[in-house]
Design a protein around this motif. Structure first.
Motif, PDB file in Angstrom:
ATOM      1  N   THR A  62      -6.273  40.025  31.591  1.00 40.11           N
ATOM      2  CA  THR A  62      -5.837  39.462  30.326  1.00 40.11           C
ATOM      3  C   THR A  62      -5.886  37.940  30.414  1.00 40.11           C
ATOM      4  O   THR A  62      -5.275  37.342  31.297  1.00 40.11           O
ATOM      5  N   TRP A  63      -6.642  37.380  29.503  1.00 43.58           N
ATOM      6  CA  TRP A  63      -6.785  35.930  29.380  1.00 43.58           C
ATOM      7  C   TRP A  63      -6.093  35.490  28.104  1.00 43.58           C
ATOM      8  O   TRP A  63      -5.957  36.277  27.165  1.00 43.58           O
ATOM      9  N   THR A  64      -5.698  34.222  28.045  1.00 43.53           N
ATOM     10  CA  THR A  64      -5.112  33.690  26.817  1.00 43.53           C
ATOM     11  C   THR A  64      -5.844  32.419  26.415  1.00 43.53           C
ATOM     12  O   THR A  64      -6.447  31.727  27.239  1.00 43.53           O
ATOM     13  N   VAL A  65      -5.764  32.155  25.119  1.00 45.43           N
ATOM     14  CA  VAL A  65      -6.280  30.912  24.566  1.00 45.43           C
ATOM     15  C   VAL A  65      -5.387  30.587  23.371  1.00 45.43           C
ATOM     16  O   VAL A  65      -4.867  31.491  22.709  1.00 45.43           O
ATOM     17  N   SER A  66      -5.186  29.317  23.118  1.00 50.59           N
ATOM     18  CA  SER A  66      -4.296  28.892  22.051  1.00 50.59           C
ATOM     19  C   SER A  66      -5.066  28.705  20.746  1.00 50.59           C
ATOM     20  O   SER A  66      -5.858  27.767  20.614  1.00 50.59           O
TER      21      SER A  66
END
Length: 115
Positions: A62-66
């Motif tokens: 799981t990756w995140t980006v704003s």
């Protein structure tokens, strides 16, 4: 809104006995490029949580980006860079199947629709 977190979820079903090698390669070869594209690694999950001979493991990264602007920037950069596709091709023999999906917290969906 740009401060809403978008999750990029890679779900990879791996052939028996390949999960550890896949995770090592993912972290050392794939992850640095994803970070350069602006993604932040949230977690790597392994299911079942054991190395069992003769059984598949499922790795969920799981990756995140704003926000949508950063998500689109990372997506476009990844599509124009042949390195990620080459990397996935290099580990294809380990993979039974893989999917990628995007998600957000339920309370963030409305804000993400208004870009």
């Amino acid at each position: 809104m740009s401060d809403r977190t978008i999750y990029i979820i890679d779900r990879i079903v791996l052939r028996p006995g390949t999960a550890r090698a896949f995770i090592d390669a993912y972290m050392s070869e794939y992850a640095p490029g994803a970070r350069e594209r602006g993604l932040t690694l949230d977690r790597i999950l392994v299911s079942p949580p054991a190395w069992i001979d003769g059984e598949n493991n499922i790795v969920t990264a799981t990756w995140t980006v704003s926000g949508p602007r950063n998500w689109w920037a990372a997506a476009v950069e990844g599509r124009h860079d042949p390195a990620p596709a080459r990397w996935w091709e290099s580990v294809a023999a380990m993979i039974v199947e893989r999917t990628r999906s995007m998600a957000s917290a339920a309370e963030d969906v409305e804000g993400l629709c208004n870009v």
